[in-house]
Design an enzyme around this catalytic site. Structure first.
Site, PDB file in Angstrom:
ATOM      1  N   ASP A 342       2.131  -2.138   1.625  1.00 31.01           N
ATOM      2  CA  ASP A 342       0.942  -2.107   0.333  1.00 31.01           C
ATOM      3  C   ASP A 342       1.929  -2.104  -1.073  1.00 31.01           C
ATOM      4  O   ASP A 342       2.972  -2.089  -0.845  1.00 31.01           O
ATOM      5  CB  ASP A 342       1.236  -0.564   1.009  1.00 31.01           C
ATOM      6  CG  ASP A 342       0.846   0.479  -0.651  1.00 31.01           C
ATOM      7  OD1 ASP A 342      -1.008  -0.121  -0.864  1.00 31.01           O
ATOM      8  OD2 ASP A 342       0.327   0.960  -1.319  1.00 31.01           O
ATOM      9  N   GLU A 378      -0.358  -6.883   1.180  1.00 30.80           N
ATOM     10  CA  GLU A 378      -1.271  -6.782   0.144  1.00 30.80           C
ATOM     11  C   GLU A 378      -0.828  -7.528  -1.485  1.00 30.80           C
ATOM     12  O   GLU A 378      -0.041  -6.372  -1.710  1.00 30.80           O
ATOM     13  CB  GLU A 378      -1.649  -5.562  -0.494  1.00 30.80           C
ATOM     14  CG  GLU A 378      -3.162  -5.015  -0.600  1.00 30.80           C
ATOM     15  CD  GLU A 378      -2.592  -3.407  -0.842  1.00 30.80           C
ATOM     16  OE1 GLU A 378      -3.900  -2.896  -2.147  1.00 30.80           O
ATOM     17  OE2 GLU A 378      -1.745  -2.562  -1.473  1.00 30.80           O
TER      18      GLU A 378
END
Length: 706
Positions: A342, A378
Site C-alpha cells: 500500500d 501501489e
C-alpha cells in the site's frame, strides 16, 4: 518467578517449548518492564535488565502460549525533542505474533489530556488497550507447497476476508467473516471455477478501528490502519484471539494452496495506527518515537506522506529491520506467496523525494526469501512527486493506474484515447520496457476496493458517500464513470442492457490485455455499493459481497461471462505473452505476418492520422498466434490460434471488415452485445472481406485456428 538473561534475537516473544524469550528495541528508554497480564486484571512486572545494542531481553521459563503481555517504558517525555515515553501506557510488542482484545477509546490510551495536547497524561491504559500474546509456532503444514504460479498464468482476485464471506449462503454462521470461511470448500470452489490463481487479501495485519469512526458508529472496515505487522487480525478469527487466529490463518493458507491458489497480502508498511501528534500511544510512539517515525523540524509533529497522520522512518535501520523481518515471517512461517504494498512510494522516501534506489529496495533485492515471492507496488502516495507508475525497480510489478484510467475513458467515450488504449492493451511498454521489465510488470485492473465497483462504474456519474458521515466530501471525485443514461438504480430496460454490455466490455478488455489481470471481489456478481466509492468505513451490507442463492441459475449472467473470459485467457498464450510485441514477423517461422497489426473498422491498416483522430473510437487488432517470440519452459516454440479483436467504443453501431491477407476463415467467439461466450464448435463463422456488424459500445473476439 525465574528470570534468565535470554537473547537479543529474535525480537518479540519466542516460545521454545519450555519457556519464552522476550526482546524489544528502544534507544529512547531508560528502562523497560515486561508486564505479564492475568485474567483478573492484575499484572506481573519483570524489568528487562539485559541490553545489547538497545535491545532489552529476558527469558522466562514456564511462560506458555496464550500468555498476554505488554511493555511499560520508563524514559523522557519531551515532545519538543520527539520523545514520548510514558510508563503509564501499556505498549504492544511491535513483533507480537498475535494480539488480543481491542482498544477501548478514551483519554487513558492517549499521552495527553484532551484539549491540552502539550500536557502529560498518566492514566493507566492497560484496562483499555490491546495486549500482545505469546504464540505456539508449531503447526502441521503437511505437504504444503507454494503454488509458485508464473505471472503470465496468474489471475488475481482482490478480496476482503469479511466482505467475501459474511453473506455466503453456504457458510455456517460461525465461519462467516473469518479466515476459516475463506478455507470453506464453497468459497474455494467458487474461486477455482472462476479461474482465479491468486487471492489478494486486503489487510490482515492487526489493525485498529479509529477513535473518530468508532464514535460515529462506523469502523475501519478496509483495515489500512496497522498496529501489528506480525499478527493476523484477531477479529477475523472464528474461535479465539489468544493465538487461535494464527492457527486459523495458517489453516486457510494450507487449504488455498491445496486448491492451487496463491495467497497475496495487502500490506501497510508506510504508516501505523498511532496517527499524528494527537493520536493514541499504543506501541511505537511510546517505545521510541524518533526511531520509528518521520518527525518534522518541530519534533512535536510528524511528516505525513500517507494522509493518515504519520509515516514510518524508512532510513531507520530498525524500521527497515522490522519490515524485512515481518515480510520474511509471513513467507516462512505463514506460507504466503507475495505482497501488495500500500502507498509504496512512501517506502521509497529515505529523505523527501521518492528514490528508486532507496535502502528498502536494496534490502528486498538481495533478500533470499522476500525477493522470490510476488512483489506488487501501489506506486503512489499523497506526498510531492508521489505518483510513480512505471518507476519501480525491475523485481517489482505495479498496479497500473494508467491502465485503469485509459480503459475507463475509452468505454465511456472520451476523445483521443485510442493510441493510449493500444499501449495499455499490449502491456504498457511505454512504462516498463526501458528498465528491462516486461508486460507482466503491469497488474491491470478496472476496479479495486478503492473506488466504484464494476456495477457502480456503469451506474453512477458521481459518488454517493453520504453514509460515511463526511458530507460526501471524501472519496475520489473524478471517477471516469458513466451511468449509461440514469443515475443509480433504474428499471429502464435500455439502460440496464447497456450497463450489462459495458460490464462485459470491461471484463473482456481486462482478460484480453497483456499483463496480469486483477478482479475485484463481487464484480463477477455485479456487486453494488449504492454509489459509495470510498466504503472504507462501511462494515455492513454496503460492502459485503451478496452471493447468489444455492442452485441459482448462472447461465447468461456476468458470472458465466467472466468465467468464460478467464478460461479464454487461460487457454490461449497469445493473450498472456511474456515479452512485448515487436511489430514484425518472428524469425524462424514461415509466417510472414507481423506478431501484431492494427486496422481501421474498414480493414485498412491504421495510419498516424487514424491514431490521432479525436473522435476515433474503433479499431481492429490482429494477434498472431504463430509469432509468439518467447519459448516454452523446455525451450520449445509456442504456437497458438490467431485472433482479431474488434473494438467499437463509439455510441453508434457500425460494420467491421475482416482484414484481407490475415486469414480466410474466422469464428466469432465473443460478442459483448450477447451475454454468452460461444463454444468453439458452435461459433458463427465469417471470412476475410466480410462485414461484421457490432453494436455501439461492444467488442468482438474472432478466432482463426492455428
Amino acid at each position: 518467578m525465574q528470570v534468565w538473561p535470554g537473547q537479543a534475537y529474535p525480537l518479540g516473544a519466542t516460545y521454545d517449548g519450555a519457556g519464552t524469550n522476550f526482546a524489544v528495541f528502544s534507544e529512547a528508554a531508560d528502562r523497560i518492564e515486561l508486564c505479564l497480564l492475568h485474567d483478573d486484571g492484575s499484572e506481573t512486572a519483570v524489568e528487562l535488565r539485559e541490553t545489547d545494542a538497545f535491545v532489552r531481553h529476558a527469558y522466562l521459563p514456564g511462560v506458555m502460549p496464550g500468555q498476554r503481555y505488554g511493555f511499560r517504558v520508563h524514559g523522557p517525555y519531551a515532545p519538543e525533542r520527539g520523545l514520548r515515553c510514558n510508563s503509564a501506557k501499556l505498549l504492544l510488542d511491535p513483533y507480537a505474533r498475535a494480539v488480543a482484545g481491542a482498544v477501548e477509546w478514551g483519554e487513558a490510551v492517549y499521552g495527553y489530556h484532551f484539549g491540552r495536547p502539550d500536557s502529560r497524561n498518566d492514566l493507566d491504559s492497560a484496562p483499555h488497550t490491546m495486549t500482545s500474546v505469546v504464540v505456539n509456532p508449531y503447526f502441521d503444514w503437511g505437504d504444503d507447497r507454494p503454488p509458485r504460479t508464473d505471472y503470465h498464468r496468474t489471475v488475481i482476485y482482490e478480496a476482503h476476508v469479511k466482505g467475501l464471506t459474511m453473506l455466503h449462503p453456504g457458510l455456517p454462521d460461525e465461519l462467516r467473516g473469518t479466515y476459516a470461511g475463506l478455507a470453506h470448500p464453497s468459497v474455494i470452489g467458487h474461486l477455482r471455477e472462476l479461474g482465479v490463481t491468486a487471492l489478494e487479501l486486503m489487510p490482515v495485519h492487526q489493525f485498529v478501528n479509529d477513535h473518530r469512526l468508532s464514535d460515529a458508529g462506523l469502523g475501519n472496515y478496509w483495515g489500512y490502519n496497522t498496529i501489528g505487522f506480525f499478527a493476523p487480525h484477531n477479529a477475523y478469527a472464528s474461535w479465539g484471539d489468544r493465538g487461535q487466529q494464527v492457527l486459523e490463518f495458517k489453516s486457510a493458507v494450507r487449504a488455498l494452496h491445496q486448491a492451487g491458489i496463491e495467497v497475496i497480502l495487502d500490506v501497510v508498511y508506510n504508516h501505523t495506527a498511532e496517527g499524528n501528534h494527537l493520536g493514541p500511544t499504543l506501541s511505537f510512539r511510546g517505545l521510541d518515537n524518533p526511531s520509528y517515525y518521520r518527525l518534522s523540524a518541530d519534533r512535536r509533529y510528524y511528516t505525513d506522506t500517507t494522509g493518515t497522520g504519520n509515516s514510518l522512518l524508512m532510513r531507520s535501520p530498525h524500521v527497515l529491520q522490522l519490515i524485512m523481518d515481518s515480510l520474511r515471517y509471513w513467507v516462512t512461517e505463514m506460507h504466503v506467496d507475495g505482497f501488495r504494498f500500500d502507498l509504496a512510494a512512501t517506502l521509497a522516501r529515505q529523505f523527501h523525494e521518492v528514490d528508486r534506489l532507496s535502502s528498502f529496495f536494496d534490502l528486498v533485492q538481495q533478500d533470499p526469501v522476500v525477493s522470490q515471492v510476488k512483489l506488487i507496488a501501489e506506486p503512489w502516495d499523497v506526498g510531492e512527486g508521489g505518483y510513480q507508475v512505471g518507476n519501480f525497480p525491475p523485481l517489482w510489478t505495479e498496479w497500473n493506474g494508467k491502465y485503469r484510467d485509459t480503459v475507463r475513458d475509452l468505454w465511456r467515450g472520451e476523445p483521443r484515447t485510442l493510441a493510449e488504449f493500444a499501449s495499455r492493451l499490449t502491456g504498457s511498454s511505454d512504462l516498463y520496457q526501458d528498465d528491462g521489465r516486461r508486460p507482466l510488470a503491469s497488474v491491470n485492473f478496472v476496479t479495486c476496493h478503492d473506488g466504484f465497483t464494476l456495477h457502480d462504474l456503469v451506474s453512477y456519474n458521481g459518488k454517493h458517500n453520504e453514509a460515511n458521515g463526511e458530507g460526501n466530501r471524501d472519496g475520489e471525485s473524478h471517477n471516469r464513470s458513466w451511468n449509461c443514461g440514469a443515475e443509480g438504480e433504474t428499471d429502464d430496460p435500455a439502460v440496464l442492457e447497456l450497463r450489462a454490455r459495458q460490464m462485459r466490455n470491461f471484463i473482456a478488455t481486462l482478460m484480453l490485455s497483456q499483463g496480469v489481470p486483477m478482479l475485484s471481489h463481487g464484480d463477477e456478481f455485479a456487486r453494488t455499493q449504492g454509489g459509495n466509492n470510498n466504503a472504507y468505513c462501511q462494515d455492513n451490507e454496503v460492502s459485503w459481497v451478496r452471493w447468489p442463492e444455492p442452485g441459482a441459475e448462472t447461465d447468461g449472467t456476468l458470472l458465466a461471462f467472466t468465467r468464460a473470459m478467464v478460461g479464454l485467457r487461460r487457454d490461449h498464450p497469445v493473450f498472456r505473452r511474456r515479452r512485448f510485441f515487436h511489430g514484425r514477423p518472428v524469425e524462424g517461422t514461415h509466417d510472414e505476418l507481423t506478431d501484431i497489426a492494427w486496422f481501421t473498422p474498414e480493414g485498412v491498416e491504421m495510419t498516424a492520422r487514424d491514431w490521432q483522430a479525436a473522435q476515433a473510437r474503433a479499431l481492429t487488432v490482429f494477434l498472431n498466434g504463430n509469432a509468439i517470440s518467447e519459448p516454452g519452459p523446455r525451450g520449445e516454440r509456442i504456437a497458438d490460434d490467431s485472433f482479431l479483436l474488434m473494438v467499437n467504443a463509439s455510441a453508434e453501431s457500425r460494420e467491421f471488415v475482416v482484414p484481407d491477407d490475415h486469414g480466410d476463415n474466422w469464428q466469432v467467439l465473443v460478442d459483448t452485445a450477447k451475454a454468452e461466450v460461444a463454444a468453439e464448435y458452435e461459433a458463427p463463422k465469417v471470412s476475410a472481406g466480410e462485414r461484421l456488424p457490432l453494436l455501439g459500445r461492444s467488442l468482438a473476439v474472432l478466432r482463426r485456428p492455428a
